[in-house]
Design a protein around this motif. Structure first.
Motif: not given
Length: 419
Positions: A406-412
């Motif tokens: 999720l972080r790799g996709l820009g999610g926080v």
């Protein structure tokens, strides 16, 4: 100490994510290793909590199990034990899939009634009735399914519902039975096809995988094999829905897009640009999603495992959506948590009506199962402020490297401990 997620909304998901092996396949393939003496290797295994749990179940049955990266090596003895320990089995539903292989190899099985997700009644009646038609006696005794057979023989078996678990257990028992077995109204899921393929690699004679009729010619013995798990279509679709909800652009790799035909069509109806690719698909959502109606059905229908994601998408879509749950009656518990997040939703029987709002509102919420947990995280991505998602051990059971992906996709998102 328990852990929870802190999910901060407002970011558009962009990038590429690689999907691992299917949770709904790998555990059954591991159980199938019981059917052959020697070492079976299962590759492309997802890094999820249920894999080591299944390894513990198999160790309790006398197998040696080695887990390394995305590979599981299972060495099955000439005479496996037939009693699946309660402490290991009670933790997850898929553990019941050792029932069929044990009856086939040992002609006896004692398997504690399994635990798992709180999504409704999932009785074992069809599992037992199928084994009885193959020549076994099967009863529930002291909290366990007990099955015993002097001999297994082929039979014509028609399931009253295309249950995945019943299809799998009956199939794995029938491969070592005398004569021909025909399973009508069998489950058609890609994970069933994956199991059929592995069994045939082991020397079984199974035809009809992917159709509603499976035909099994019994053989005397199976041999170990090496088999690669298919990509997880439910995880893949979760990322696809996340792209649509956040008006993002996500390429999903490691899955056969043909296994998600209806799901991807629904995303197109919501206004997404969906492009099939050789090893996955790409979803681009440029505007606010449009309302879409969903009805869960056995494959090739819309998966019940994606119902929470459908509700999440509907909650922020433009217009009113109706979600109909036809498989598990308790899955609408998820709606109560969505209402905490500001969703305009109501339920009536097995229907939910969702009126979309532009933005959800952050709040503490609790996961009741694997997919509900993932659905709540997706909802947190489109909420104002920071949403606390509790009981995240459910998510760890089905989504490998969830935070990292999720972080790799820009999610926080942040995993934190709490008292």
């Amino acid at each position: 100490m328990s852990e929870h997620f802190l999910v901060t909304g407002g970011n558009r998901l962009e990038g590429e994510v690689l999907v691992g092996g299917a949770k709904n396949s790998v555990l059954k393939l591991m159980a199938a290793a019981l059917l052959a003496e020697g070492t079976t290797v299962v590759t492309n295994c997802p890094d999820i909590l249920d894999v080591p749990l299944m390894a513990d179940v198999l160790r309790g049955l006398g197998c040696e199990v080695e887990l390394e990266d995305s590979e599981v090596r299972i060495t099955t003895p000439a005479e496996p034990k037939y009693h699946a320990d309660f402490d290991a089995v009670k933790q997850f539903r898929a553990s019941v899939c050792v029932l069929g292989p044990l009856v086939a190899r040992c002609r006896r099985a004692v398997v504690a009634l399994p635990g798992g997700d709180a999504i409704g009644s999932r009785p074992l009646d069809m599992h037992q009735s199928g084994l009885r038609l193959l020549g076994a006696c099967s009863e529930i005794e002291h909290g366990c399914v007990v099955a015993e057979a002097d001999d297994l023989h082929g039979a014509n078996i028609r399931l009253v519902f295309p249950s995945v678990g019943a299809t799998e257990n009956i199939l794995m028992a029938a491969v070592l039975a005398r004569g021909e077995t025909v399973i009508d109204n069998a489950a058609r899921e890609p994970e069933i096809v994956d199991l059929c393929n592995m069994l045939n690699e082991m020397g079984a004679k199974v035809s009809g995988g992917g159709s509603s009729t499976l035909t099994i010619q019994g053989v005397r013995k199976l041999e170990p094999t090496t088999h690669r798990v298919i990509g997880d279509r439910i995880v893949a679709a979760t990322w696809g829905v996340a792209a649509s909800m956040t008006r993002g652009d996500v390429r999903v790799r490691g899955v056969n897009h043909k296994h998600l035909g209806l799901v991807l069509d629904k995303l197109r109806t919501a206004g997404a640009e969906v492009t099939p690719e050789v090893d996955g698909f790409r979803v681009i959502q440029r505007e606010r999603p449009k309302a879409v109606n969903f009805a869960t059905l056995p494959y090739p229908g819309f998966p019940t495992d994606l119902q929470p994601m459908a509700i999440g998408l509907a909650a922020v879509a433009e217009g009113t959506s109706m979600i109909t749950e036809n498989v598990f009656e308790s899955r609408f518990r998820f709606v109560e948590e969505m209402i905490r997040l500001g969703a305009d939703a109501r339920t009536d029987g097995h229907h939910a009506v969702i009126r979309g709002v532009p933005v959800l509102s952050s709040a503490p919420v609790w996961s009741s199962d694997i997919r509900a947990g993932a659905g709540l995280v997706l909802a947190g991505l489109v909420a104002d402020g920071t949403t606390e998602v509790h009981d995240i051990f459910h998510i760890d059971r089905g989504y490998p490297r969830f935070v990292e992906n999720l972080r790799g996709l820009g999610g926080v998102i942040e995993r934190v401990g709490s008292e």
